[in-house]
Design an enzyme around this catalytic site. Structure first.
Site, PDB file in Angstrom:
ATOM      1  N   ARG A 201      -1.708  -6.063  -8.449  1.00 15.01           N
ATOM      2  CA  ARG A 201      -0.600  -6.973  -8.155  1.00 15.01           C
ATOM      3  C   ARG A 201      -0.439  -8.007  -9.264  1.00 15.01           C
ATOM      4  NH1 ARG A 201      -2.779  -8.145  -2.277  1.00 15.01           N
ATOM      5  NH2 ARG A 201      -4.573  -8.143  -3.631  1.00 15.01           N
TER       6      ARG A 201
ATOM      7  N   HIS B 271       0.845  -1.203   0.000  1.00 19.25           N
ATOM      8  CA  HIS B 271       0.000   0.000   0.000  1.00 19.25           C
ATOM      9  C   HIS B 271       0.881   1.254   0.000  1.00 19.25           C
ATOM     10  CE1 HIS B 271      -3.147  -2.573   2.303  1.00 19.25           C
ATOM     11  NE2 HIS B 271      -3.606  -2.403   1.068  1.00 19.25           N
TER      12      HIS B 271
ATOM     13  N   SER C 126      -2.896  -7.612   2.983  1.00 20.40           N
ATOM     14  CA  SER C 126      -3.193  -7.473   4.414  1.00 20.40           C
ATOM     15  C   SER C 126      -3.610  -8.826   4.993  1.00 20.40           C
ATOM     16  CB  SER C 126      -4.328  -6.465   4.626  1.00 20.40           C
ATOM     17  OG  SER C 126      -3.959  -5.198   4.148  1.00 20.40           O
TER      18      SER C 126
ATOM     19  N   LYS D  35     -15.367  -8.410   3.571  1.00 16.05           N
ATOM     20  CA  LYS D  35     -14.368  -8.660   4.624  1.00 16.05           C
ATOM     21  C   LYS D  35     -14.845  -8.135   5.968  1.00 16.05           C
ATOM     22  CE  LYS D  35     -10.472  -7.786   1.437  1.00 16.05           C
ATOM     23  NZ  LYS D  35      -9.464  -6.772   1.082  1.00 16.05           N
TER      24      LYS D  35
HETATM   25  O1  PNS Z   1      -8.492  -2.940   0.125  1.00 15.97           O
HETATM   26  P1  PNS Z   1      -9.749  -3.525  -0.485  1.00 15.97           P
HETATM   27  O2  PNS Z   1     -10.527  -4.336   0.544  1.00 15.97           O
HETATM   28  O3  PNS Z   1      -9.495  -4.330  -1.741  1.00 15.97           O
HETATM   29  O4  PNS Z   1     -10.644  -2.269  -0.926  1.00 15.97           O
HETATM   30  C1  PNS Z   1     -11.910  -2.446  -1.526  1.00 15.97           C
HETATM   31  C2  PNS Z   1     -12.732  -1.147  -1.401  1.00 15.97           C
HETATM   32  C3  PNS Z   1     -12.867  -0.766   0.068  1.00 15.97           C
HETATM   33  C4  PNS Z   1     -12.019  -0.032  -2.150  1.00 15.97           C
HETATM   34  C5  PNS Z   1     -14.129  -1.445  -2.044  1.00 15.97           C
HETATM   35  O5  PNS Z   1     -14.745  -2.485  -1.372  1.00 15.97           O
HETATM   36  C6  PNS Z   1     -15.001  -0.194  -2.031  1.00 15.97           C
HETATM   37  O6  PNS Z   1     -14.900   0.622  -2.918  1.00 15.97           O
HETATM   38  N1  PNS Z   1     -15.837  -0.056  -0.972  1.00 15.97           N
HETATM   39  C7  PNS Z   1     -16.701   1.100  -0.812  1.00 15.97           C
HETATM   40  C8  PNS Z   1     -18.153   0.786  -1.170  1.00 15.97           C
HETATM   41  C9  PNS Z   1     -18.359   0.854  -2.665  1.00 15.97           C
HETATM   42  O7  PNS Z   1     -18.261   1.900  -3.285  1.00 15.97           O
HETATM   43  N2  PNS Z   1     -18.657  -0.309  -3.256  1.00 15.97           N
HETATM   44  C10 PNS Z   1     -18.863  -0.427  -4.686  1.00 15.97           C
HETATM   45  C11 PNS Z   1     -17.537  -0.575  -5.399  1.00 15.97           C
HETATM   46  S1  PNS Z   1     -17.773  -0.733  -7.103  1.00 15.97           S
END
Ligand code: PNS
Length: 162
Positions: free
Chosen positions: A92, A17, A130, A41
């Site tokens: 990644r 990150h 993570s 998660k």
């Molecule tokens: O680090 P991560 O868990 O891969 O991040 C994923 C994250 C938090 C960026 C994604 O789940 C997200 O955007 N969450 C916010 C809610 C949202 O907008 N969901 C629709 C995404 S298309």
């Protein structure tokens, strides 16, 4: 001013990150690292803890155009709220691609003014996540090579309490 959002669950922040945040800070005037929830998660660290870990890791690097925030709603909504022109994500491996592509297209539908920008991870961090950090630390392994040094005590504390 070009503003980019760098979203994630950051549970906890890893060196992967930090690599993406550092490189995004060179490309944009301001980067907002936003701690969000991922519906798939359940986090180990609270939102406040995750923000604190990020802030300390960013301070330790002396990056001054990056701020940390949190948001419980949609990423597209947040990007609009902050007038962001870019959503920066780290890629990644090919395994990340399908999911990230799906999110990028959805976010564009919801808010077309922010472009999703993918930064490819450095080869050192290809394997890092993570979830892997939590697995290794949870079983008593050494995560020194995976997370910023300043957050190592927090990880040890969390697993001592668990
Ligand atoms: O680090 P991560 O868990 O891969 O991040 C994923 C994250 C938090 C960026 C994604 O789940 C997200 O955007 N969450 C916010 C809610 C949202 O907008 N969901 C629709 C995404 S298309």
């Amino acid at each position: 001013m070009k503003i980019a959002i760098c979203p994630g669950s950051f549970d906890p922040v890893t060196l992967g990150h930090m690599d993406i945040i550092r490189r995004a800070a060179l490309l944009f005037d301001r980067v907002i690292v936003v701690v969000m929830s991922n519906a798939a998660k359940s986090p180990l660290f609270t939102q406040v803890e995750r923000m604190d870990l990020l802030k300390r890791a960013i301070d330790a690097e002396g990056i001054d155009n990056v701020i940390v925030d949190c948001y419980d709603g949609l990423l597209a909504e947040y990007a609009k709220l902050r007038n962001a022109t870019a959503i920066v994500k780290g890629l990644r491996a090919m395994s990340d691609f399908e999911y990230e592509f799906q999110m990028a297209l959805t976010n564009r539908k919801l808010y077309a003014d922010a472009e999703t920008v993918f930064l490819t991870t450095t080869s050192d961090h290809m394997y890092l996540s993570s979830s892997l950090v939590k697995q290794v630390a949870g079983l008593g392994g050494d995560v020194t090579d995976f997370v910023p040094a300043c957050i190592l005590p927090d990880i040890a504390d969390k697993f001592r309490k668990e």
